[in-house]
Design a protein around this motif. Structure first.
Motif, PDB file in Angstrom:
ATOM      1  N   LEU A   1     -34.981 -44.419  19.415  1.00  0.00           N
ATOM      2  CA  LEU A   1     -34.269 -45.461  20.151  1.00  0.00           C
ATOM      3  C   LEU A   1     -35.072 -46.764  20.211  1.00  0.00           C
ATOM      4  O   LEU A   1     -34.511 -47.849  20.242  1.00  0.00           O
ATOM      5  N   ALA A   2     -36.388 -46.651  20.242  1.00  0.00           N
ATOM      6  CA  ALA A   2     -37.244 -47.833  20.367  1.00  0.00           C
ATOM      7  C   ALA A   2     -37.423 -48.571  19.038  1.00  0.00           C
ATOM      8  O   ALA A   2     -37.672 -49.775  19.032  1.00  0.00           O
ATOM      9  N   ARG A   3     -37.259 -47.871  17.925  1.00  0.00           N
ATOM     10  CA  ARG A   3     -37.515 -48.484  16.619  1.00  0.00           C
ATOM     11  C   ARG A   3     -36.579 -49.672  16.387  1.00  0.00           C
ATOM     12  O   ARG A   3     -35.367 -49.551  16.392  1.00  0.00           O
ATOM     13  N   GLY A   4     -37.166 -50.863  16.232  1.00  0.00           N
ATOM     14  CA  GLY A   4     -36.399 -52.072  15.961  1.00  0.00           C
ATOM     15  C   GLY A   4     -35.659 -52.643  17.162  1.00  0.00           C
ATOM     16  O   GLY A   4     -34.894 -53.587  17.027  1.00  0.00           O
ATOM     17  N   ALA A   5     -35.918 -52.106  18.351  1.00  0.00           N
ATOM     18  CA  ALA A   5     -35.183 -52.521  19.556  1.00  0.00           C
ATOM     19  C   ALA A   5     -35.942 -53.593  20.333  1.00  0.00           C
ATOM     20  O   ALA A   5     -37.141 -53.792  20.147  1.00  0.00           O
ATOM     21  N   LEU A   6     -35.222 -54.261  21.199  1.00  0.00           N
ATOM     22  CA  LEU A   6     -35.848 -55.099  22.219  1.00  0.00           C
ATOM     23  C   LEU A   6     -36.279 -54.130  23.313  1.00  0.00           C
ATOM     24  O   LEU A   6     -35.449 -53.460  23.926  1.00  0.00           O
ATOM     25  N   ILE A   7     -37.584 -54.029  23.544  1.00  0.00           N
ATOM     26  CA  ILE A   7     -38.124 -53.082  24.515  1.00  0.00           C
ATOM     27  C   ILE A   7     -38.534 -53.861  25.753  1.00  0.00           C
ATOM     28  O   ILE A   7     -39.276 -54.837  25.664  1.00  0.00           O
ATOM     29  N   VAL A   8     -38.039 -53.426  26.909  1.00  0.00           N
ATOM     30  CA  VAL A   8     -38.372 -54.066  28.175  1.00  0.00           C
ATOM     31  C   VAL A   8     -39.084 -53.044  29.053  1.00  0.00           C
ATOM     32  O   VAL A   8     -38.547 -51.973  29.318  1.00  0.00           O
TER      33      VAL A   8
ATOM     34  N   ARG B   1     -48.627 -49.822  20.279  1.00  0.00           N
ATOM     35  CA  ARG B   1     -47.708 -49.052  19.419  1.00  0.00           C
ATOM     36  C   ARG B   1     -46.252 -49.466  19.653  1.00  0.00           C
ATOM     37  O   ARG B   1     -45.482 -49.626  18.712  1.00  0.00           O
ATOM     38  N   LEU B   2     -45.868 -49.641  20.909  1.00  0.00           N
ATOM     39  CA  LEU B   2     -44.505 -50.091  21.216  1.00  0.00           C
ATOM     40  C   LEU B   2     -44.228 -51.455  20.584  1.00  0.00           C
ATOM     41  O   LEU B   2     -43.149 -51.697  20.052  1.00  0.00           O
ATOM     42  N   SER B   3     -45.215 -52.333  20.634  1.00  0.00           N
ATOM     43  CA  SER B   3     -45.057 -53.673  20.072  1.00  0.00           C
ATOM     44  C   SER B   3     -44.801 -53.618  18.563  1.00  0.00           C
ATOM     45  O   SER B   3     -43.979 -54.365  18.047  1.00  0.00           O
ATOM     46  N   ARG B   4     -45.506 -52.736  17.883  1.00  0.00           N
ATOM     47  CA  ARG B   4     -45.318 -52.604  16.430  1.00  0.00           C
ATOM     48  C   ARG B   4     -44.022 -51.877  16.092  1.00  0.00           C
ATOM     49  O   ARG B   4     -43.416 -52.131  15.064  1.00  0.00           O
ATOM     50  N   LEU B   5     -43.593 -51.006  16.975  1.00  0.00           N
ATOM     51  CA  LEU B   5     -42.394 -50.208  16.754  1.00  0.00           C
ATOM     52  C   LEU B   5     -41.111 -51.000  16.993  1.00  0.00           C
ATOM     53  O   LEU B   5     -40.164 -50.926  16.211  1.00  0.00           O
ATOM     54  N   GLY B   6     -41.079 -51.768  18.051  1.00  0.00           N
ATOM     55  CA  GLY B   6     -39.866 -52.490  18.424  1.00  0.00           C
ATOM     56  C   GLY B   6     -39.776 -53.862  17.780  1.00  0.00           C
ATOM     57  O   GLY B   6     -40.721 -54.361  17.176  1.00  0.00           O
ATOM     58  N   HIS B   7     -38.613 -54.472  17.944  1.00  0.00           N
ATOM     59  CA  HIS B   7     -38.394 -55.835  17.440  1.00  0.00           C
ATOM     60  C   HIS B   7     -39.151 -56.838  18.305  1.00  0.00           C
ATOM     61  O   HIS B   7     -39.811 -57.740  17.807  1.00  0.00           O
ATOM     62  N   ARG B   8     -39.038 -56.690  19.615  1.00  0.00           N
ATOM     63  CA  ARG B   8     -39.752 -57.523  20.575  1.00  0.00           C
ATOM     64  C   ARG B   8     -40.118 -56.651  21.774  1.00  0.00           C
ATOM     65  O   ARG B   8     -39.388 -55.718  22.123  1.00  0.00           O
ATOM     66  N   LEU B   9     -41.251 -56.978  22.392  1.00  0.00           N
ATOM     67  CA  LEU B   9     -41.703 -56.245  23.577  1.00  0.00           C
ATOM     68  C   LEU B   9     -41.840 -57.228  24.734  1.00  0.00           C
ATOM     69  O   LEU B   9     -42.595 -58.192  24.661  1.00  0.00           O
ATOM     70  N   VAL B  10     -41.068 -56.977  25.784  1.00  0.00           N
ATOM     71  CA  VAL B  10     -41.024 -57.823  26.965  1.00  0.00           C
ATOM     72  C   VAL B  10     -41.555 -57.010  28.139  1.00  0.00           C
ATOM     73  O   VAL B  10     -41.219 -55.835  28.282  1.00  0.00           O
ATOM     74  N   TRP B  11     -42.385 -57.628  28.960  1.00  0.00           N
ATOM     75  CA  TRP B  11     -42.931 -56.958  30.139  1.00  0.00           C
ATOM     76  C   TRP B  11     -42.541 -57.781  31.355  1.00  0.00           C
ATOM     77  O   TRP B  11     -42.844 -58.972  31.429  1.00  0.00           O
ATOM     78  N   TRP B  12     -41.842 -57.156  32.293  1.00  0.00           N
ATOM     79  CA  TRP B  12     -41.428 -57.828  33.522  1.00  0.00           C
ATOM     80  C   TRP B  12     -42.217 -57.235  34.679  1.00  0.00           C
ATOM     81  O   TRP B  12     -42.187 -56.035  34.909  1.00  0.00           O
ATOM     82  N   SER B  13     -42.901 -58.098  35.403  1.00  0.00           N
ATOM     83  CA  SER B  13     -43.730 -57.659  36.516  1.00  0.00           C
ATOM     84  C   SER B  13     -43.318 -58.400  37.782  1.00  0.00           C
ATOM     85  O   SER B  13     -43.120 -59.616  37.743  1.00  0.00           O
ATOM     86  N   PRO B  14     -43.230 -57.702  38.909  1.00  0.00           N
ATOM     87  CA  PRO B  14     -42.947 -58.415  40.158  1.00  0.00           C
ATOM     88  C   PRO B  14     -44.091 -59.371  40.523  1.00  0.00           C
ATOM     89  O   PRO B  14     -43.871 -60.392  41.150  1.00  0.00           O
ATOM     90  N   LEU B  15     -45.295 -59.073  40.085  1.00  0.00           N
ATOM     91  CA  LEU B  15     -46.436 -59.951  40.377  1.00  0.00           C
ATOM     92  C   LEU B  15     -46.299 -61.293  39.671  1.00  0.00           C
ATOM     93  O   LEU B  15     -46.751 -62.318  40.172  1.00  0.00           O
ATOM     94  N   ALA B  16     -45.667 -61.300  38.492  1.00  0.00           N
ATOM     95  CA  ALA B  16     -45.538 -62.527  37.704  1.00  0.00           C
ATOM     96  C   ALA B  16     -44.544 -63.514  38.312  1.00  0.00           C
ATOM     97  O   ALA B  16     -44.407 -64.626  37.805  1.00  0.00           O
TER      98      ALA B  16
END
Length: 159
Positions: free
Chosen positions: A37-44, A64-79
């Motif tokens: 499911l993660a391969r080539g996906a936008l991962i959040v 690994r997730l970054s290389r596997l997916g199309h884009r890797l997004v990280w959402w943090s409440p601290l940010a």
């Protein structure tokens, strides 16, 4: 103590100082169904990034997730805080692998981040690292270039 709170305290063992994000991501990556499911996906990933213990597993799994997916997004409440800087060992280690680091703490901030997704997908890979380092350089130059201000005087000269 309230019986419900006592029961939750027995069931949740990591609620007092970080979470096992690396372990959770490692388990995700170990499952072939999730991997497909993660391969080539936008991962959040929605997490504060405050890893319990050594953040090495979290950083490796994120790489690994970054290389596997199309884009890797990280959402943090601290940010969500304008003063937030991802300088903990874990977040500093993740930053080079992220395409976007955003702040989400409620539905309104979540919607705002969802609306940014098209720009993240269209933008360069691993832009979070470049944006953060550019911001730090800008801050450093601004501090160096700012002359000291005498007490009682305006910080900006009037023209």
């Amino acid at each position: 103590m309230d019986p419900a709170l006592a029961a939750v305290s027995r069931a949740v063992t990591d609620a007092d100082g970080g979470t096992a994000i690396g372990e959770a991501l490692r388990r995700f990556l170990a499952n072939p169904r999730y991997l497909a499911l993660a391969r080539g996906a936008l991962i959040v990933v929605i997490s504060d990034g405050l890893e319990r213990g050594d953040p090495t597993d979290m950083v490796r799994a994120t790489d690994r997730l970054s290389r596997l997916g199309h884009r890797l997004v990280w959402w943090s409440p601290l940010a969500c805080s304008p003063t937030y800087r991802p300088v903990t060992r874990g977040m500093a280690g993740l930053l080079p692998h992220l395409d976007h680091l955003g702040g989400v703490q409620d539905l309104a901030t979540g919607l705002s981040e969802v609306e940014r997704i098209p720009a993240v997908v269209a933008g360069p890979r691993r832009a979070a690292w470049r944006l953060f380092t550019r911001e730090r350089e800008h801050d450093r130059h601004r501090r160096r270039a700012s002359p000291p201000v005498a007490p009682g005087r305006p910080a900006v000269a009037e023209r």
